[in-house]
Design an enzyme around this catalytic site. Structure first.
Site, PDB file in Angstrom:
ATOM      1  N   HIS A  53       8.829  41.127  28.274  1.00 49.46           N
ATOM      2  CA  HIS A  53       8.901  40.334  27.029  1.00 49.46           C
ATOM      3  C   HIS A  53       7.241  39.452  26.882  1.00 49.46           C
ATOM      4  O   HIS A  53       6.642  39.418  28.391  1.00 49.46           O
ATOM      5  CB  HIS A  53       9.802  38.817  27.644  1.00 49.46           C
ATOM      6  CG  HIS A  53      11.625  39.475  27.591  1.00 49.46           C
ATOM      7  ND1 HIS A  53      12.116  38.229  28.014  1.00 49.46           N
ATOM      8  CD2 HIS A  53      11.815  40.651  27.722  1.00 49.46           C
ATOM      9  CE1 HIS A  53      13.665  39.199  27.874  1.00 49.46           C
ATOM     10  NE2 HIS A  53      13.389  40.099  27.331  1.00 49.46           N
ATOM     11  N   GLU A  55       7.171  35.773  27.031  1.00 49.34           N
ATOM     12  CA  GLU A  55       6.381  35.597  28.201  1.00 49.34           C
ATOM     13  C   GLU A  55       6.452  36.089  29.249  1.00 49.34           C
ATOM     14  O   GLU A  55       4.682  35.472  30.255  1.00 49.34           O
ATOM     15  CB  GLU A  55       7.023  34.241  28.131  1.00 49.34           C
ATOM     16  CG  GLU A  55       8.571  33.396  27.281  1.00 49.34           C
ATOM     17  CD  GLU A  55       9.232  34.290  26.559  1.00 49.34           C
ATOM     18  OE1 GLU A  55       8.988  34.684  25.948  1.00 49.34           O
ATOM     19  OE2 GLU A  55      10.583  33.597  26.442  1.00 49.34           O
ATOM     20  N   CYS A  83      14.414  33.296  27.895  1.00 52.17           N
ATOM     21  CA  CYS A  83      15.810  33.818  27.927  1.00 52.17           C
ATOM     22  C   CYS A  83      15.468  33.246  29.583  1.00 52.17           C
ATOM     23  O   CYS A  83      14.343  32.403  30.073  1.00 52.17           O
ATOM     24  CB  CYS A  83      15.612  34.953  28.331  1.00 52.17           C
ATOM     25  SG  CYS A  83      14.668  35.931  29.516  1.00 52.17           S
ATOM     26  N   CYS A  86      12.117  33.997  32.076  1.00 56.26           N
ATOM     27  CA  CYS A  86      11.349  33.683  30.755  1.00 56.26           C
ATOM     28  C   CYS A  86      11.251  32.752  31.763  1.00 56.26           C
ATOM     29  O   CYS A  86      10.507  32.437  32.345  1.00 56.26           O
ATOM     30  CB  CYS A  86      11.145  34.033  29.519  1.00 56.26           C
ATOM     31  SG  CYS A  86      10.587  36.108  29.413  1.00 56.26           S
TER      32      CYS A  86
END
Length: 161
Positions: A53, A55, A83, A86
């Protein structure tokens, strides 16, 4: 244009890079003392890694650049609400502030479904600023998924012929 909007524009540039690769268009930048320390965008499909991801990647890059896992004083700008994974990385890396664009009704853990970033039982909490350039950030995601659904529908139609 505010400082948050300026850095969110940089995160949007990263999201566009993800989209060009066929990735979900999510981008992030990490800023300390007015300087962008790291930039990243989603690479989950490209790398076939569930943790790729934006992040996670930007936090990893920042830690490498600074030579420390503690990102105290850092602000994370990301185009979509983090999420659970993260948000956990933000807490564990001691990021001071998270600024996000679009809300995530399916996985948002910075206020939508829950707020892991400000959970008082953790030993660190991050300030949260939400909805910065929300329409632009959300619009990119909506357009991406609309196009993806169109392609899948066309592929199913071709298979049935």
């Amino acid at each position: 244009m505010t400082q948050d909007e300026l850095y969110m524009k940089e995160a949007i540039k990263e999201a566009k890079k993800a989209e060009e690769k066929g990735e979900v268009p999510i981008g992030a930048v990490l800023v300390i003392n007015g300087e962008i320390i790291a930039r990243a965008h989603n690479l989950r499909e490209t790398e076939q890694r569930s943790i790729a991801h934006a992040e996670m990647l930007v936090i990893d890059e920042a830690c490498k650049a600074l030579g420390t896992w503690r990102l105290e004083g850092a602000t994370l700008y990301v185009t979509l609400e983090p999420c659970p994974m993260c948000a956990g990385a933000v807490v564990l890396s001691r990021v001071e502030k998270v600024v996000f664009g679009a809300f995530d009704p399916k996985g948002g853990c910075s206020g939508t479904l829950m707020n892991l970033l400000q959970e008082e039982r953790f030993n660190h909490q991050a300030e949260v600023v939400s909805g910065v350039l929300e329409e632009e950030c959300g619009g990119m995601l909506s357009a991406f998924f609309r196009e993806l659904r169109k392609k899948k529908k066309a592929a199913r139609k071709n298979l049935s012929e």
